[in-house]
Design a protein around this motif. Structure first.
Motif, PDB file in Angstrom:
ATOM      1  N   LEU A  86     -24.865   1.781  78.208  1.00  0.00           N
ATOM      2  CA  LEU A  86     -23.638   0.856  78.129  1.00  0.00           C
ATOM      3  C   LEU A  86     -23.714  -0.017  76.752  1.00  0.00           C
ATOM      4  N   ASP A  87     -22.842  -0.090  75.856  1.00  0.00           N
ATOM      5  CA  ASP A  87     -22.768  -1.017  74.804  1.00  0.00           C
ATOM      6  C   ASP A  87     -22.412  -2.621  75.287  1.00  0.00           C
ATOM      7  N   VAL A  88     -23.376  -3.144  75.733  1.00  0.00           N
ATOM      8  CA  VAL A  88     -23.283  -4.461  76.529  1.00  0.00           C
ATOM      9  C   VAL A  88     -22.359  -5.622  75.592  1.00  0.00           C
ATOM     10  N   MET A  89     -22.660  -5.205  74.162  1.00  0.00           N
ATOM     11  CA  MET A  89     -22.194  -6.327  73.161  1.00  0.00           C
ATOM     12  C   MET A  89     -20.722  -5.920  72.703  1.00  0.00           C
ATOM     13  N   GLY A  90     -20.133  -4.624  73.404  1.00  0.00           N
ATOM     14  CA  GLY A  90     -18.737  -4.540  72.988  1.00  0.00           C
ATOM     15  C   GLY A  90     -17.770  -4.920  73.602  1.00  0.00           C
ATOM     16  N   GLY A  91     -16.639  -5.262  72.919  1.00  0.00           N
ATOM     17  CA  GLY A  91     -15.544  -5.932  73.956  1.00  0.00           C
ATOM     18  C   GLY A  91     -15.207  -7.312  73.454  1.00  0.00           C
TER      19      GLY A  91
ATOM     20  N   ASP B 117     -26.803  10.699  79.389  1.00  0.00           N
ATOM     21  CA  ASP B 117     -25.836  11.664  79.493  1.00  0.00           C
ATOM     22  C   ASP B 117     -24.674  11.425  78.832  1.00  0.00           C
ATOM     23  N   ALA B 118     -24.278   9.962  78.801  1.00  0.00           N
ATOM     24  CA  ALA B 118     -23.060   9.472  78.385  1.00  0.00           C
ATOM     25  C   ALA B 118     -23.255   8.028  77.817  1.00  0.00           C
ATOM     26  N   VAL B 119     -22.138   7.680  76.806  1.00  0.00           N
ATOM     27  CA  VAL B 119     -22.387   6.286  76.411  1.00  0.00           C
ATOM     28  C   VAL B 119     -20.946   5.557  76.780  1.00  0.00           C
ATOM     29  N   VAL B 120     -21.016   4.534  77.020  1.00  0.00           N
ATOM     30  CA  VAL B 120     -19.644   3.665  77.313  1.00  0.00           C
ATOM     31  C   VAL B 120     -19.517   2.336  76.322  1.00  0.00           C
ATOM     32  N   SER B 121     -18.282   2.193  75.944  1.00  0.00           N
ATOM     33  CA  SER B 121     -18.142   1.021  75.207  1.00  0.00           C
ATOM     34  C   SER B 121     -16.806   0.364  75.071  1.00  0.00           C
ATOM     35  N   ALA B 122     -16.674  -0.872  75.079  1.00  0.00           N
ATOM     36  CA  ALA B 122     -15.225  -1.438  74.930  1.00  0.00           C
ATOM     37  C   ALA B 122     -15.425  -1.956  73.707  1.00  0.00           C
ATOM     38  N   GLY B 123     -16.010  -1.792  72.771  1.00  0.00           N
ATOM     39  CA  GLY B 123     -15.912  -2.514  71.491  1.00  0.00           C
ATOM     40  C   GLY B 123     -15.279  -1.765  70.400  1.00  0.00           C
ATOM     41  N   HIS B 124     -15.509  -2.042  69.123  1.00  0.00           N
ATOM     42  CA  HIS B 124     -14.778  -1.347  68.036  1.00  0.00           C
ATOM     43  C   HIS B 124     -14.551   0.095  68.129  1.00  0.00           C
TER      44      HIS B 124
ATOM     45  N   ILE C 291     -17.152   7.415  76.121  1.00  0.00           N
ATOM     46  CA  ILE C 291     -16.237   6.919  76.742  1.00  0.00           C
ATOM     47  C   ILE C 291     -15.796   5.493  76.248  1.00  0.00           C
ATOM     48  N   ILE C 292     -14.426   5.309  75.821  1.00  0.00           N
ATOM     49  CA  ILE C 292     -13.949   4.260  75.265  1.00  0.00           C
ATOM     50  C   ILE C 292     -13.015   3.347  75.994  1.00  0.00           C
ATOM     51  N   SER C 293     -13.370   2.202  76.222  1.00  0.00           N
ATOM     52  CA  SER C 293     -12.331   1.340  77.008  1.00  0.00           C
ATOM     53  C   SER C 293     -11.690   0.464  76.144  1.00  0.00           C
ATOM     54  N   HIS C 294     -10.816  -0.328  76.383  1.00  0.00           N
ATOM     55  CA  HIS C 294     -10.126  -1.279  75.591  1.00  0.00           C
ATOM     56  C   HIS C 294     -10.836  -2.745  75.559  1.00  0.00           C
TER      57      HIS C 294
ATOM     58  N   MET D 155     -14.361  -1.794  83.091  1.00  0.00           N
ATOM     59  CA  MET D 155     -15.932  -1.442  82.841  1.00  0.00           C
ATOM     60  C   MET D 155     -16.384  -0.522  83.913  1.00  0.00           C
ATOM     61  N   LYS D 156     -16.426  -1.225  85.163  1.00  0.00           N
ATOM     62  CA  LYS D 156     -16.939  -0.459  86.111  1.00  0.00           C
ATOM     63  C   LYS D 156     -16.169   1.204  86.274  1.00  0.00           C
ATOM     64  N   ASN D 157     -14.740   1.133  86.150  1.00  0.00           N
ATOM     65  CA  ASN D 157     -14.193   2.436  85.946  1.00  0.00           C
ATOM     66  C   ASN D 157     -14.458   3.214  84.596  1.00  0.00           C
ATOM     67  N   ALA D 158     -14.791   2.671  83.521  1.00  0.00           N
ATOM     68  CA  ALA D 158     -15.218   3.352  82.604  1.00  0.00           C
ATOM     69  C   ALA D 158     -16.663   4.108  82.583  1.00  0.00           C
TER      70      ALA D 158
END
Length: 340
Positions: free
Chosen positions: A5-10, A97-104, A295-298, A306-309
């Motif tokens: 998880l990209d914690v600094m994104g968003g 297995d996967a990366v999740v980010s709400a950043g750029h 996985i890209i979140s807004h 974020m939980k659903n991402a």
């Protein structure tokens, strides 16, 4: 399932990503590891503030943060120790297995493309967004990864979107439509017309022709194909319109005693519709076509989003989307070779 998880994104980092972690730990028992990538001091402070603790959490240091003013390419080249780059590297190295980010978004797409590369016979990745309608959920692809696309890229989008609809949404023979300004073959710009020709020649696709705006919300096909510029406008306009309509309805309900009473009686129905149209319930969008899962979140993603991402990441791992896409793209490539 191991997620980076990209914690600094968003827009609300690290608060909302950590809030999403808290909800994920409570509702996603399939998680075996959550890598929290970012500035350790800020992550530890936020974990303590929200009372989040679990043996499956591991902080991975990253000293840099990608700003929204950075270009996607510069963000990867000049900020090699950014949280999104480090998170993608965990997938590249097989640790996650996967990366999740709400950043750029541009940085997430670029980092994933450079570090993970694309699947065989896929030239560019594309964002797939599951969208609601009056009759069913459908897949919009590309929702923003590639503003400038060639007809061959849109054909690949159709192949990827069809595989996603089949194996994640459970559609036996997914119908595929091409976004245009009219249903007739001669409608559309040069990109649409050339893409339509190619899609009609593509074996294995249930291509139904052009679709237009009203089709998306009434009787959409299972997959709607477009370039990332068009798709991103559709996505953001739909989210904004849904929010505006609910705001207007809420305002009108509160305008009088009778309407307020009726609103109270209809509240369960409004809540169900809100759940179906709320972007936070979907959480994130998979960047399809990569040799890995992103996985890209807004940017304004709430803790629920974020939980659903994170849940979306788990579903993509579970359904083995990438092997299905690669098999479909390979079959299409073989068919083209035979015809030529």
């Amino acid at each position: 399932m191991k997620i980076a998880l990209d914690v600094m994104g968003g827009d609300f980092a690290p608060q909302n990503p950590i809030g999403g972690v808290k909800l994920a730990l409570e509702s996603l028992p399939q998680l075996t590891k959550l890598f929290l990538v970012g500035k350790p001091d800020l992550i530890e402070q936020e974990l303590k503030l929200q009372g989040v603790s679990s043996p499956i959490l591991e902080i991975v240091p990253a000293s840099q943060v990608v700003d929204m003013t950075d270009s996607g390419l510069d963000a990867v080249r000049k900020k090699k120790d950014s949280s999104i780059s480090r998170a993608v590297e965990l997938v590249k190295d097989g640790k996650a297995d996967a990366v999740v980010s709400a950043g750029h978004t541009g940085a997430a797409v670029t980092a994933s493309l450079i570090k993970l590369r694309t699947l065989t016979h896929i030239e560019r990745p594309a964002i797939a967004s599951v969208m609601p309608s009056a009759t069913k959920y459908w897949v919009l692809i590309d929702a923003g990864a590639n503003p400038d696309s060639e007809p061959s890229h849109l054909v690949q989008n159709a192949i990827m979107g069809s595989a996603y609809a089949r194996h994640v949404l459970g559609r036996d023979n997914p119908s595929v439509g091409l976004m245009s300004n009219g249903s007739e073959e001669e409608k559309g710009n040069a990109l649409c017309k050339e893409t339509g020709k190619l899609l009609r020649q593509t074996a294995g696709l249930n291509f139904i022709g052009n679709v237009e705006g009203h089709d998306l919300w009434e009787t959409p096909p299972d997959v709607v194909v477009c370039d990332g510029f068009t798709g991103n406008i559709i996505l953001k306009s739909a989210e904004a319109l849904a929010h505006a309509i609910f705001s207007m309805v809420k305002s009108e309900i509160k305008s009088g005693f009778v309407t307020s009473l009726g609103g109270m009686l209809a509240k369960p129905a409004f809540k169900r519709v809100h759940t179906r149209t709320n972007a936070d319930e979907f959480g994130g969008m998979p960047l399809l076509g990569l040799n890995g899962i992103t996985i890209i979140s807004h940017g304004g993603a709430s803790p629920l989003a974020m939980k659903n991402a994170i849940r979306q990441a788990c579903e993509n791992i579970k359904h083995q989307v990438n092997p299905h896409i690669e098999a479909a793209a390979t079959a299409h490539s073989i068919a083209l070779h035979v015809r030529s």
